[in-house]
Design a protein around this motif. Sequence first.
Motif: not given
Length: 67
Positions: A16, A19-20
């Motif tokens: 998370e 890639y966030f």
Amino acid sequence: MGRGRAKAKQTKVARELKYFSPDTDLNALERELSASSSSREAEHASSEDDQGDDDYGDYEKWASGDR
């Protein structure tokens, strides 16, 4: 054993974070950076007044052995 769940959670969190990409408030960032740079410049100017023209005065004392 029992490490499987913890490792899966760590992997999920790491994925998370990787890639966030949250929306960045560039105006707030600019204000923060300009405020910190202006305070840093003021701090640097006041420290120059204390030291005078010689930035290496303390080093010269240390290097000569007059500590």
